[in-house]
Design an enzyme around this catalytic site. Structure first.
Site, PDB file in Angstrom:
ATOM      1  N   GLY A   1       0.825  -1.197   0.000  1.00  0.00           N
ATOM      2  CA  GLY A   1       0.000   0.000   0.000  1.00  0.00           C
ATOM      3  C   GLY A   1       0.861   1.250   0.000  1.00  0.00           C
ATOM      4  N   CYS A   2       0.290   2.363  -0.426  1.00  0.00           N
ATOM      5  CA  CYS A   2       1.079   3.595  -0.552  1.00  0.00           C
ATOM      6  C   CYS A   2       1.528   4.137   0.803  1.00  0.00           C
ATOM      7  CB  CYS A   2       0.307   4.639  -1.346  1.00  0.00           C
ATOM      8  SG  CYS A   2      -1.345   5.006  -0.735  1.00  0.00           S
TER       9      CYS A   2
END
Length: 306
Positions: A115-116
């Site tokens: 995930g970012c």
């Protein structure tokens, strides 16, 4: 023979950008699907089982269902959703964290793309635990600024439509402190407690700045991070950073830069990158390159030699 690649979910923010990038590559064959068939299960099944590697750019539940459509256990999958990031049978695709992560991407046909926000957090916390600056039972406080592209098509439309003055200022969200990236932050770093984490979205398209504040010596933190990272997309800024940090400073890049500031016993570390680059599409393409035995940096937006 060129490896065949298919993107399941080609019309979403991540899938569309991966498709645009891969369409410019001459070392792979990109399999496409007609617009009217992109929700057709059998048409998707056919494309996925033709491919050597499949990107899943889907909501979590749809990604889990899509895996069941792939009949060949050797077909490689890179899942951009949250669904498999904490699954034992899947490699976690953050290769700069060490040889075990790199070998996982090379050899495991199931790869979870990070995930970012988690990418920013883990890029700081994992090496500091590994180098003994932090302990696994530490309470870690972090915040993370992101451009609105991270919210997908609906959020992009809201911001780009204009007219809402509240969208012109930063907005804190996930205020229940249960952001969906917390499980991978905790698991990958081996933490015993959930981090205290607050994400913030602002009125710019892409870019991310994830920051962690520590009661630790700034020089020791910098030395630990600089000593941990070698080749790859993660780089540590030299000591002596001056000026402000803009969260969109690395928009358009697939690299991640760690900036260490502060004073003795009080340190702030910021991971500066693009939420659509190393935080999503860039990482996915990097993992594809490695999984298929291609140049790891092929098709990436980087400064060679940096």
């Amino acid at each position: 023979m060129k490896p065949k690649v298919y993107i399941d979910g080609q019309s979403g923010t991540t899938g569309l950008q991966i498709r645009q990038r891969l369409s410019q590559r001459s070392d792979i064959e990109l399999l496409l699907i007609e617009e009217e068939k992109r929700r057709d299960v059998e048409a998707r099944r056919q494309r996925m089982n033709e491919a050597d590697l499949v990107f899943l750019c889907l909501p979590d539940a749809a990604a889990i269902e899509a895996v069941e459509l792939i009949e060949d256990p050797n077909t490689k999958i890179i899942d951009a959703s949250t669904a498999h990031r904490c699954a034992d049978a899947w490699a976690y695709g953050f290769v700069e964290l060490g040889d075990a992560f790199l070998q996982g991407v090379r050899t495991n046909p199931r790869i979870a793309n990070p995930g970012c926000h988690a990418t920013g957090f883990i890029s700081i916390v994992y090496p500091l635990i590994h180098q003994g600056i932090l302990t696994k039972d530490a309470t870690i406080t972090a915040y993370s600024l992101t451009g609105y592209s991270g919210g997908g098509k609906q959020m992009i439309r809201r911001y780009e439509a204009g007219g809402d003055p509240l969208l012109k200022a930063p907005q804190l969200y996930a205020l229940g402190l249960t952001h969906k990236h917390l499980p991978e932050m905790k698991q990958v770093c081996g933490l015993k407690k959930d981090p205290l984490f607050c994400p913030v979205v602002d009125d710019y398209y892409s870019g991310m700045a994830t920051s962690i504040l520590l009661e630790a010596d700034m020089e020791a933190v910098h030395a630990a991070l600089a000593g941990f990272y070698g080749e790859g997309l993660v780089h540590v800024h030299p000591p002596g950073y001056d000026g402000n940090i803009s969260a969109n400073a690395h928009a358009g890049s697939d690299q991640l830069e760690l900036i260490v500031c502060g004073r003795k016993e009080q340190t702030i570390v910021t991971a500066l990158f693009d939420n659509l680059g190393k935080g999503a599409c860039g990482a996915a393409i990097q993992n594809m390159n490695i999984a298929l035995g291609l140049d790891p940096l092929a098709g990436l937006h980087i400064e060679r030699g940096k």
